[in-house]
Design a protein around this motif. Sequence first.
Motif, mmCIF file in Angstrom:
data_model
loop_
_atom_site.group_PDB
_atom_site.id
_atom_site.type_symbol
_atom_site.label_atom_id
_atom_site.label_comp_id
_atom_site.label_asym_id
_atom_site.label_seq_id
_atom_site.Cartn_x
_atom_site.Cartn_y
_atom_site.Cartn_z
ATOM 1 N N UNK A 35 42.439 138.986 -19.637
ATOM 2 C CA UNK A 35 40.742 140.437 -20.148
ATOM 3 C C UNK A 35 41.274 140.574 -22.337
ATOM 4 N N UNK A 36 42.564 139.835 -22.822
ATOM 5 C CA UNK A 36 43.358 140.395 -23.984
ATOM 6 C C UNK A 36 42.155 139.127 -24.237
ATOM 7 N N UNK A 37 42.110 137.680 -23.809
ATOM 8 C CA UNK A 37 41.427 136.993 -24.330
ATOM 9 C C UNK A 37 40.250 137.261 -25.088
ATOM 10 N N UNK A 38 39.517 137.559 -24.220
ATOM 11 C CA UNK A 38 38.047 137.836 -24.014
ATOM 12 C C UNK A 38 37.897 139.263 -25.137
ATOM 13 N N UNK A 62 40.392 131.545 -34.140
ATOM 14 C CA UNK A 62 40.101 132.377 -33.367
ATOM 15 C C UNK A 62 41.010 131.917 -32.244
ATOM 16 N N UNK A 63 40.782 130.395 -31.755
ATOM 17 C CA UNK A 63 41.566 130.352 -31.108
ATOM 18 C C UNK A 63 42.537 129.775 -30.711
ATOM 19 N N UNK A 64 43.748 129.494 -31.625
ATOM 20 C CA UNK A 64 44.893 130.469 -32.098
ATOM 21 C C UNK A 64 45.347 131.523 -31.562
ATOM 22 N N UNK A 65 44.413 132.056 -31.875
ATOM 23 C CA UNK A 65 44.557 133.479 -31.894
ATOM 24 C C UNK A 65 44.573 133.662 -30.203
ATOM 25 N N UNK A 66 43.405 133.286 -29.696
ATOM 26 C CA UNK A 66 42.885 133.784 -28.121
ATOM 27 C C UNK A 66 44.252 133.118 -27.493
ATOM 28 N N UNK A 67 44.848 131.584 -28.504
ATOM 29 C CA UNK A 67 45.510 130.985 -26.903
ATOM 30 C C UNK A 67 47.137 131.608 -26.546
ATOM 31 N N UNK A 68 47.629 132.703 -27.880
ATOM 32 C CA UNK A 68 48.862 133.291 -27.904
ATOM 33 C C UNK A 68 49.093 134.738 -27.029
ATOM 34 N N UNK A 74 52.360 139.285 -21.578
ATOM 35 C CA UNK A 74 53.781 138.622 -21.132
ATOM 36 C C UNK A 74 54.918 139.959 -20.808
ATOM 37 N N UNK A 75 55.472 139.824 -22.266
ATOM 38 C CA UNK A 75 56.942 140.746 -23.244
ATOM 39 C C UNK A 75 56.411 142.401 -22.298
ATOM 40 N N UNK A 76 55.709 142.749 -22.012
ATOM 41 C CA UNK A 76 54.482 144.068 -21.849
ATOM 42 C C UNK A 76 55.668 143.864 -20.066
ATOM 43 N N UNK A 154 56.480 135.310 -30.933
ATOM 44 C CA UNK A 154 56.345 136.899 -30.142
ATOM 45 C C UNK A 154 56.015 135.727 -28.870
ATOM 46 N N UNK A 155 55.111 134.568 -28.776
ATOM 47 C CA UNK A 155 54.818 134.094 -28.178
ATOM 48 C C UNK A 155 56.051 133.521 -27.650
#
Length: 293
Positions: A35-38, A62-68, A74-76, A154-155
């Motif tokens: 959902x965050x990716x979208x 944008x692709x790189x940020x979306x991939x992360x 997952x941290x949450x 972070x990833x």
Amino acid sequence: METFLDQARKGKTSLIRYIIGIFIIYFFIYIVGAAVQFIVAMAFGSSVNLGTLNISSITPLAYFVVTMCPAICGIIGVFISVRYVHQRPFSTLITPFKNINVKPILYGFGFFFLLLVLSDVLLYGLNPSNIQFNGSNISQFLYFLPFILVLIPLQTTSEELTYRGYLMQGTGLLTRNFLVLALINGILFLLPHIVNPEISAGGILAMVYYVVVGFSLAFITLKSGTLELAIGMHAANNIYESAIIHPQASILQTPSLFTQAAIDPAYELISIAVIMIIFYLVTFQVKPEWKRC
């Protein structure tokens, strides 16, 4: 003195709680993360088709940020599972001590980064044509670099908290055999990476590569008694691959300084095994106090 594995016993450890905890973690990675990716893709001006769950017209950044996004979400999930399902302090995933020590993290990052450089210097000597300098991409590299330096740690920390932290402490309730725990952890670490393009390019040797990486990070974590070294090592590995030498067959599509045209699975497997052994032997010789068991 309490060990790294003992931290799991500080909270509630029933099987049902681990089932719920694992569900929450992967729900945040794959459902909330998607959902965050979208949302992030739309923020970058990409075209999003919610009917087909497809993102198009996406820029490289944008692709790189979306991939992360999934791993960072997952941290949450890990935090909620540890703090509210198991009802123990979040910091117990990282260390049995009162405070997190930054020095092992920085040491793990710096020394592992150096070993990766030396490995690729050797690779260049063996096959110079396989590594190419991306001189024309310097401006794009500098544009990407702040995002790499912020998002990659972070990833990678998310993966360390999940695999070497939550899952390994959980399996540590069943056995205290370090070799068995590290092997289980290596196999678990392979599973989410099995769809990566590196696996398609390298086949079975690439799969063994991920098991070796997961095994080594787990074993070093168990021997040092904290997650700190592994956090630094994992961040160094992914930042190096994203910013310095980027294999063409990689899920991390970034404008690195160099490009590795083809992956030699045998060399990659042997080199990472040697790197991990050198890191282990040197680290606990230089800092014997870090080897707490």
